[in-house]
Motif scaffolding. Structure first.
Motif, short mmCIF file in Angstrom:
data_model
loop_
_atom_site.label_atom_id
_atom_site.label_comp_id
_atom_site.label_asym_id
_atom_site.label_seq_id
_atom_site.Cartn_x
_atom_site.Cartn_y
_atom_site.Cartn_z
N MET A 1 0.84 -1.18 0.00
CA MET A 1 0.00 0.00 0.00
C MET A 1 0.89 1.25 0.00
O MET A 1 1.86 1.33 0.74
CB MET A 1 -0.89 -0.01 1.24
CG MET A 1 -1.92 1.06 1.25
SD MET A 1 -3.20 0.57 2.42
CE MET A 1 -3.82 2.13 2.89
N ALA A 2 0.55 2.22 -0.82
CA ALA A 2 1.34 3.44 -0.96
C ALA A 2 1.31 4.25 0.34
O ALA A 2 0.27 4.35 1.00
CB ALA A 2 0.82 4.27 -2.11
N LYS A 3 2.44 4.83 0.67
CA LYS A 3 2.54 5.71 1.84
C LYS A 3 1.92 7.05 1.50
O LYS A 3 2.01 7.54 0.38
CB LYS A 3 4.00 5.90 2.24
CG LYS A 3 4.70 4.62 2.66
CD LYS A 3 4.19 4.16 4.00
CE LYS A 3 4.99 2.94 4.45
NZ LYS A 3 4.62 2.50 5.77
N LYS A 4 1.29 7.66 2.51
CA LYS A 4 0.59 8.93 2.32
C LYS A 4 1.41 10.07 2.92
O LYS A 4 1.92 9.95 4.04
CB LYS A 4 -0.79 8.88 2.98
CG LYS A 4 -1.66 7.78 2.40
CD LYS A 4 -3.10 7.83 2.87
CE LYS A 4 -3.28 7.81 4.34
NZ LYS A 4 -4.69 7.78 4.76
N VAL A 5 1.50 11.16 2.15
CA VAL A 5 2.27 12.33 2.59
C VAL A 5 1.40 13.57 2.47
O VAL A 5 0.86 13.86 1.41
CB VAL A 5 3.55 12.50 1.73
CG1 VAL A 5 4.35 13.70 2.23
CG2 VAL A 5 4.41 11.24 1.76
N LEU A 6 1.28 14.29 3.57
CA LEU A 6 0.59 15.57 3.59
C LEU A 6 1.63 16.65 3.32
O LEU A 6 2.65 16.71 4.02
CB LEU A 6 -0.07 15.80 4.96
CG LEU A 6 -0.96 17.03 5.09
CD1 LEU A 6 -2.26 16.82 4.34
CD2 LEU A 6 -1.24 17.31 6.55
N VAL A 7 1.42 17.47 2.31
CA VAL A 7 2.37 18.51 1.93
C VAL A 7 1.74 19.87 2.22
O VAL A 7 0.76 20.25 1.60
CB VAL A 7 2.76 18.41 0.44
CG1 VAL A 7 3.78 19.49 0.09
CG2 VAL A 7 3.29 17.03 0.11
N ARG A 43 -5.58 15.08 10.54
CA ARG A 43 -6.51 14.16 11.22
C ARG A 43 -7.33 13.36 10.22
O ARG A 43 -7.53 12.17 10.36
CB ARG A 43 -7.43 14.93 12.16
CG ARG A 43 -6.77 15.34 13.44
CD ARG A 43 -7.79 15.84 14.46
NE ARG A 43 -7.08 16.44 15.56
CZ ARG A 43 -6.95 17.75 15.75
NH1 ARG A 43 -7.51 18.60 14.91
NH2 ARG A 43 -6.27 18.21 16.77
N ASP A 44 -7.84 14.04 9.19
CA ASP A 44 -8.69 13.38 8.19
C ASP A 44 -7.90 12.44 7.27
O ASP A 44 -8.38 11.36 6.94
CB ASP A 44 -9.40 14.42 7.32
CG ASP A 44 -10.42 15.24 8.09
OD1 ASP A 44 -10.86 14.80 9.17
OD2 ASP A 44 -10.78 16.33 7.61
N PHE A 45 -6.71 12.86 6.86
CA PHE A 45 -5.92 12.14 5.86
C PHE A 45 -5.07 11.03 6.48
O PHE A 45 -4.74 10.04 5.82
CB PHE A 45 -5.04 13.15 5.11
CG PHE A 45 -4.24 12.59 3.97
CD1 PHE A 45 -4.86 12.00 2.88
CD2 PHE A 45 -2.86 12.70 3.97
CE1 PHE A 45 -4.10 11.51 1.82
CE2 PHE A 45 -2.10 12.22 2.91
CZ PHE A 45 -2.73 11.62 1.84
N ALA A 46 -4.72 11.15 7.75
CA ALA A 46 -3.87 10.19 8.47
C ALA A 46 -2.59 9.86 7.68
O ALA A 46 -2.37 8.72 7.29
CB ALA A 46 -4.67 8.92 8.79
N PRO A 47 -1.74 10.87 7.46
CA PRO A 47 -0.55 10.65 6.65
C PRO A 47 0.52 9.85 7.39
O PRO A 47 0.54 9.78 8.62
CB PRO A 47 -0.05 12.06 6.38
CG PRO A 47 -0.48 12.84 7.58
CD PRO A 47 -1.82 12.25 7.96
N ASP A 48 1.42 9.28 6.60
CA ASP A 48 2.60 8.60 7.15
C ASP A 48 3.74 9.60 7.36
O ASP A 48 4.70 9.30 8.06
CB ASP A 48 3.06 7.50 6.18
CG ASP A 48 2.00 6.44 6.00
OD1 ASP A 48 1.71 5.73 6.99
OD2 ASP A 48 1.42 6.34 4.90
N LEU A 49 3.63 10.76 6.73
CA LEU A 49 4.64 11.81 6.81
C LEU A 49 3.96 13.14 6.52
O LEU A 49 3.05 13.21 5.69
CB LEU A 49 5.75 11.56 5.78
CG LEU A 49 6.79 12.66 5.57
CD1 LEU A 49 7.64 12.87 6.83
CD2 LEU A 49 7.68 12.35 4.38
N LEU A 74 -1.73 12.81 16.58
CA LEU A 74 -0.84 13.20 15.48
C LEU A 74 0.64 13.24 15.84
O LEU A 74 1.49 13.27 14.95
CB LEU A 74 -1.26 14.57 14.94
CG LEU A 74 -2.71 14.67 14.47
CD1 LEU A 74 -3.03 16.12 14.09
CD2 LEU A 74 -2.98 13.73 13.31
N LYS A 75 0.96 13.22 17.11
CA LYS A 75 2.35 13.46 17.53
C LYS A 75 3.36 12.43 17.03
O LYS A 75 4.55 12.73 16.94
CB LYS A 75 2.44 13.59 19.05
CG LYS A 75 2.18 12.32 19.82
CD LYS A 75 2.27 12.59 21.30
CE LYS A 75 2.02 11.34 22.10
NZ LYS A 75 2.03 11.65 23.54
#
Length: 120
Positions: A1-7, A43-49, A74-75
């Motif tokens: 599964m692809a890792k999720k990144v919030l930019v 909070r909504d997206f639950a990123p890995d980074l 989130l910490k």
């Protein structure tokens, strides 16, 4: 599964560059243009980074990092600061706020992706 990144980046060109680069390396990139939305989107997206610009209008990336690291949910998400602030004192202050990595602008694409890879 692809890792999720919030930019989180207010500069449209940088935001596009970071998201395109991440997507080319098979990450799911979620752009946030306004730092005031960053914590709720995390909070909504639950990123890995979370990739965080430091110098933004309304609220600084530094302040957002402090808020993220104070949040029980989130910490634990690693934060990579990307900033034009390149002084040693700036890096120390940003890391003290809770950033797990620090990349100065203008970025090296290889160094940027190396830092991402080290955090996810």
């Amino acid at each position: 599964m692809a890792k999720k990144v919030l930019v989180v980046e207010d500069n449209e060109l940088n935001l596009k560059l970071f998201c395109d680069l991440l997507r080319a390396h098979e990450f799911v990139a979620e752009p946030v243009r306004d730092g005031r939305e960053a914590v709720a989107r995390a909070r909504d997206f639950a990123p890995d980074l979370i990739i965080m610009d430091i110098q933004m209008p309304h609220v600084t990336g530094y302040e957002i990092i402090l808020e993220l690291k104070a949040d029980e949910v989130l910490k634990t998400i690693p934060v990579m600061a990307v900033t034009a602030y390149a002084g040693r004192d700036d890096e120390d202050r940003i890391r003290a706020a809770g950033a797990d990595a620090y990349v100065s602008k203008p970025i090296s694409l290889a160094r940027f992706m190396d830092a991402v890879g080290a955090l996810v």
